[in-house]
Write an enzyme that holds these catalytic residues in place. Structure first.
Site, short mmCIF file in Angstrom:
data_model
loop_
_atom_site.label_atom_id
_atom_site.label_comp_id
_atom_site.label_asym_id
_atom_site.label_seq_id
_atom_site.Cartn_x
_atom_site.Cartn_y
_atom_site.Cartn_z
N GLY A 144 7.49 -1.95 -42.13
CA GLY A 144 8.68 -1.61 -42.88
C GLY A 144 9.15 -2.47 -43.50
O GLY A 144 8.49 -3.55 -43.84
N HIS A 145 10.36 -1.89 -44.45
CA HIS A 145 10.71 -2.75 -45.47
C HIS A 145 11.25 -4.16 -45.12
O HIS A 145 11.81 -4.42 -44.11
CB HIS A 145 11.70 -2.12 -46.27
CG HIS A 145 13.18 -1.57 -45.56
ND1 HIS A 145 13.72 -0.58 -45.75
CD2 HIS A 145 13.47 -2.20 -44.25
CE1 HIS A 145 14.56 -0.35 -44.74
NE2 HIS A 145 14.60 -1.37 -43.86
#
Length: 345
Positions: A241-242
């Site tokens: 994820g980010h």
């Protein structure tokens, strides 16, 4: 490719015991199937039984294994590190396909793209404006490289990889087919029972010598960068994820999922199907065992397992105790019946 046994031993820093140094070695194979003119490796004594009837011409092993009985005519290639010697042999005997350094006439390359020397760009590749491709890099058919992307030297981008705008990729990076680098992270805010998308204007930085498996997705940062440290190896079907900061020489195995804003320190290992909640720190040299769920920080150099994950030994003791629960319930029921009889008396 064919190499004499003598040349192969020299290349792999091994000592030949027995066999014919002039014999040709044409390929490598596993210990169960290796045949004539093939080389194999014995990296664990428990596999020695497969060598009894083996037709392999040579076998890498350590000094201890060299004391075992081997078929007549098989050369022993004694090495300090048989696995590494065998990998060297495999690479020499089975060299990767070399593509002509050329730009396909079917590729779409913007005029402002900077192209290094000796690169390969396959058919139906798209490279958009203001990107740069380093010397010796290969970009295979169907890949899409966005705007303002920098790719370093001697990288290999396999078919149908998509690299979003502003991504930065170092030298000697391998990205396997179908992977997506730099897509938006999964971030939303609620308003009036509707999901409002959080814009992602950050990027992704992949440092040198990283390998990313097929169909893996790595999201860009929301405002800053998602970073994959040098030497890290990521398996197929991984979601990162980010805003994650992945350290150097980390191993992340297949089907693992890492939520946003996590820190994974150098040399940590995440085994298959690991799930990591957001804002978690996994310490250096920690090992997260397969199918574990990480909801809190993991201390450096520890081993955890389970969901939620805890110290491996504690988790195993709890699992062993759980297996005894049915028998324990029977005993409790019997005791209750005895107490009931005593009360009646």
């Amino acid at each position: 490719m064919t190499i004499t046994l003598e040349a192969l031993a020299k290349l792999c820093d091994a000592e030949i015991i027995g066999g014919n140094a002039g014999n040709p070695i044409t390929s490598a194979a596993d210990i169960k199937s290796a045949g004539t003119h093939q080389v194999t490796v014995l990296n664990d004594p428990k596999y020695a039984r497969y060598l009894v009837d083996s037709k392999a011409s040579a076998c890498f092993m350590n000094t201890q294994s060299a004391q075992l009985e081997f078929p007549e005519g098989m050369a022993k290639l004694v090495s300090k590190n048989p696995d590494i010697s065998f990998i060297t042999a495999v690479n020499a005997l089975h060299p990767q396909t070399k593509f002509a350094r050329d730009l396909s006439k079917h590729a779409a390359i913007a005029d402002s793209v900077q192209l290094g020397a000796n690169i390969y760009v396959g058919a139906f590749v798209s490279i958009e404006a203001d990107s740069s491709i380093g010397e010796g890099t290969e970009i295979h058919s169907g890949a899409r490289i966005g705007r303002h992307v920098s790719i370093g030297k001697n990288c290999r981008i396999y078919p149908n990889v998509v690299i979003y705008d502003h991504s930065q990729i170092g030298d000697d990076v391998l990205i396997h087919a179908g992977s997506i680098i730099g897509a938006d992270g999964f971030g939303y805010k609620q308003q009036n029972e509707k999901h409002i998308k959080v814009p992602h204007i950050g990027n992704i930085i992949i440092e040198n010598r990283v390998e990313i498996g097929a169909n893996t997705c790595i999201d860009r940062g929301t405002f800053g960068s998602t970073v994959i440290g040098a030497g890290t190896k990521i398996d197929n079907l991984v979601q990162i994820g980010h805003n994650n900061a992945i350290g150097e020489n980390v191993i992340i195995c297949g089907q693992s999922g890492i939520s946003g804003s996590c820190i994974i320190e150098n040399n940590a290992i995440l085994a298959g199907s690991t799930g990591v909640a957001d804002h978690v720190r996994i310490g250096h040299h920690a090992v997260v065992m397969a199918r574990s769920g990480i909801s809190g920080n993991v201390e450096p150099a520890t081993q955890v397992w389970g969901s939620p994950a805890k110290d491996k030994k504690v988790a195993w003791r709890e699992l062993a105790a759980l297996a005894k629960l049915p028998e324990l319930l029977k005993k409790v029921k019997a005791l209750e019946e005895k107490i009931s009889l005593l009360d009646k008396k």
